[in-house]
Design an enzyme around this catalytic site. Structure first.
Site, PDB file in Angstrom:
ATOM      1  N   ASN A   1     -42.918 -22.734   4.569  1.00  0.00           N
ATOM      2  CA  ASN A   1     -42.049 -23.430   5.518  1.00  0.00           C
ATOM      3  C   ASN A   1     -42.632 -24.750   6.012  1.00  0.00           C
ATOM      4  O   ASN A   1     -41.902 -25.636   6.437  1.00  0.00           O
ATOM      5  CB  ASN A   1     -41.705 -22.514   6.696  1.00  0.00           C
ATOM      6  CG  ASN A   1     -40.663 -21.492   6.288  1.00  0.00           C
ATOM      7  OD1 ASN A   1     -39.750 -21.806   5.528  1.00  0.00           O
ATOM      8  ND2 ASN A   1     -40.790 -20.261   6.753  1.00  0.00           N
TER       9      ASN A   1
ATOM     10  N   SER B   1     -41.732 -15.227   9.537  1.00  0.00           N
ATOM     11  CA  SER B   1     -41.721 -16.448   8.724  1.00  0.00           C
ATOM     12  C   SER B   1     -42.337 -17.622   9.473  1.00  0.00           C
ATOM     13  O   SER B   1     -42.487 -18.693   8.904  1.00  0.00           O
ATOM     14  CB  SER B   1     -40.294 -16.783   8.275  1.00  0.00           C
ATOM     15  OG  SER B   1     -39.377 -16.588   9.298  1.00  0.00           O
TER      16      SER B   1
ATOM     17  N   HIS C   1     -45.667 -12.240   4.100  1.00  0.00           N
ATOM     18  CA  HIS C   1     -44.426 -13.015   4.168  1.00  0.00           C
ATOM     19  C   HIS C   1     -43.707 -12.974   2.822  1.00  0.00           C
ATOM     20  O   HIS C   1     -44.038 -13.717   1.898  1.00  0.00           O
ATOM     21  CB  HIS C   1     -44.751 -14.458   4.591  1.00  0.00           C
ATOM     22  CG  HIS C   1     -43.548 -15.320   4.773  1.00  0.00           C
ATOM     23  ND1 HIS C   1     -43.566 -16.679   4.598  1.00  0.00           N
ATOM     24  CD2 HIS C   1     -42.271 -15.024   5.123  1.00  0.00           C
ATOM     25  CE1 HIS C   1     -42.362 -17.174   4.829  1.00  0.00           C
ATOM     26  NE2 HIS C   1     -41.557 -16.192   5.140  1.00  0.00           N
TER      27      HIS C   1
ATOM     28  N   GLU D   1     -46.626 -14.628   0.616  1.00  0.00           N
ATOM     29  CA  GLU D   1     -47.701 -15.359   1.301  1.00  0.00           C
ATOM     30  C   GLU D   1     -48.442 -14.327   2.136  1.00  0.00           C
ATOM     31  O   GLU D   1     -47.820 -13.630   2.946  1.00  0.00           O
ATOM     32  CB  GLU D   1     -47.123 -16.413   2.254  1.00  0.00           C
ATOM     33  CG  GLU D   1     -46.751 -17.717   1.597  1.00  0.00           C
ATOM     34  CD  GLU D   1     -46.314 -18.760   2.634  1.00  0.00           C
ATOM     35  OE1 GLU D   1     -46.828 -19.874   2.581  1.00  0.00           O
ATOM     36  OE2 GLU D   1     -45.455 -18.468   3.480  1.00  0.00           O
TER      37      GLU D   1
END
Ligand code: NAI
Length: 283
Positions: free
Chosen positions: A190, A119, A140, A152
């Site tokens: 993120n 991540s 991801h 992702e």
């Protein structure tokens, strides 16, 4: 490049979910972990989820049996020798991941793609542990994997177009939506989510409002399904801190400075839901 057989390394929260969606989409799957206990727990979790789908008539008993028939567990990494794709979902630690990738590079067939569910760690650096950086990519998934629709796909510096295309096609096959992302700290999800959570923690730290009220503002005022502090507790405050540090170190920009209150909670062992206490208390 055709992908038929997939190995998932790491049977934790994410690995088990990834193995489940791959088996449900018709791939042969080997779920691998060092720990027999983790494999048992992972497999039991998958069986429970599939049983619930049968109960809710989203799947027949026959389909459930077929899915489980495509799913095997193993503690031998050497089983990667018969796989077309290996998806790594072990702990978020660069040393552990590069060791896994260097091993896989020796074991996996020449054509195999090596993907990481990291991540936050740089795919380019993970790829550099192998002699096939063009066949290394980030995949991801979001938590919980069977529910969340996004993947992702992170291109390392040397990821080839062929590798990208194979993983993009497979993501669609898994009934998920792929988004192409370049390899920079935090990727997209993120990079945007964590500073928002960090800012919500600053709002608590500065006494602007209570955690409940901050979450209410974001839910009712901006239509988020879950407030940022509830979400932080769900993700784990240690994980949130870790990702903020990746952003802070990676960009060297003070705007990513982790909130001192977040550090304090993590030091106290208040890690959110998993430890029973974070911004909220849990049974
Ligand atoms: P977890 O701690 O639930 O599972 C990790 C598993 O890997 C454990 O079962 C452990 O026994 C196994 N493992 C450790 N080293 C191993 C090795 N060398 N070989 C084989 N198995 C090994 O962790 P979780 O939450 O599933 O995270 C895994 C990865 O997914 C991490 O890179 C994390 O950053 C990423 N991720 C996590 C998300 C989350 O919400 N938890 C969301 C998206 C990505």
């Amino acid at each position: 490049m055709a992908i038929h057989k997939v190995m998932v390394i790491g049977a934790g929260q994410m690995g088990a979910g990834i193995a489940q969606v791959c088996a449900q989409s018709g791939y042969e799957v080997v779920l691998n972990d060092l720990s027999e206990e983790a494999l048992d727990k992972g497999l039991k979790g998958i069986e429970r989820q599939l049983a619930r789908s049968v109960e809710k008539e989203r799947m027949t008993e026959k389909e459930k049996t077929e899915v489980l028939g495509r799913l095997n567990t193993s503690r031998q990494r050497s089983d990667a020798e018969s796989c077309d794709l290996i998806i790594e979902a072990v702990v978020e630690n660069m040393e552990v991941k590069t060791k896994v990738f260097a091993d896989l590079d020796e074991i996996a067939p020449e054509h195999a793609i090596l993907a990481s569910n990291t991540s936050s760690l740089p795919i380019t650096e993970i790829a550099a542990a192998t002699k096939r950086p063009d066949q290394v990519i980030g995949m991801h998934f979001m938590n919980p994997v069977p529910v969340m629709k996004l993947v992702e796909i992170i291109r390392g510096l040397q990821t080839s177009d062929e590798t990208f295309k194979a993983i993009e096609d497979m993501t669609v096959q898994l009934s998920k939506t792929p988004v192409e992302v370049q390899d920079f700290p935090g990727f997209v999800s993120n990079r945007i989510l964590m500073p928002m959570i960090n800012e919500a923690i600053y709002a608590v730290y500065e006494g602007i409002a209570s955690p409940e009220d901050i979450d209410t503002v974001m839910k009712l005022g901006t239509n988020h399904p879950m407030g940022p502090l509830t979400l932080a507790d769900f993700i784990g405050l240690d994980t949130c801190l870790y990702i903020m540090e990746v952003l802070h170190d990676g960009f060297g920009d003070s705007k990513y400075r982790p909130c001192p209150l977040l550090r304090k909670y993590v030091k106290a062992g208040w890690l959110g839901r998993k430890s029973g206490r974070g911004f909220y208390q849990y049974e």
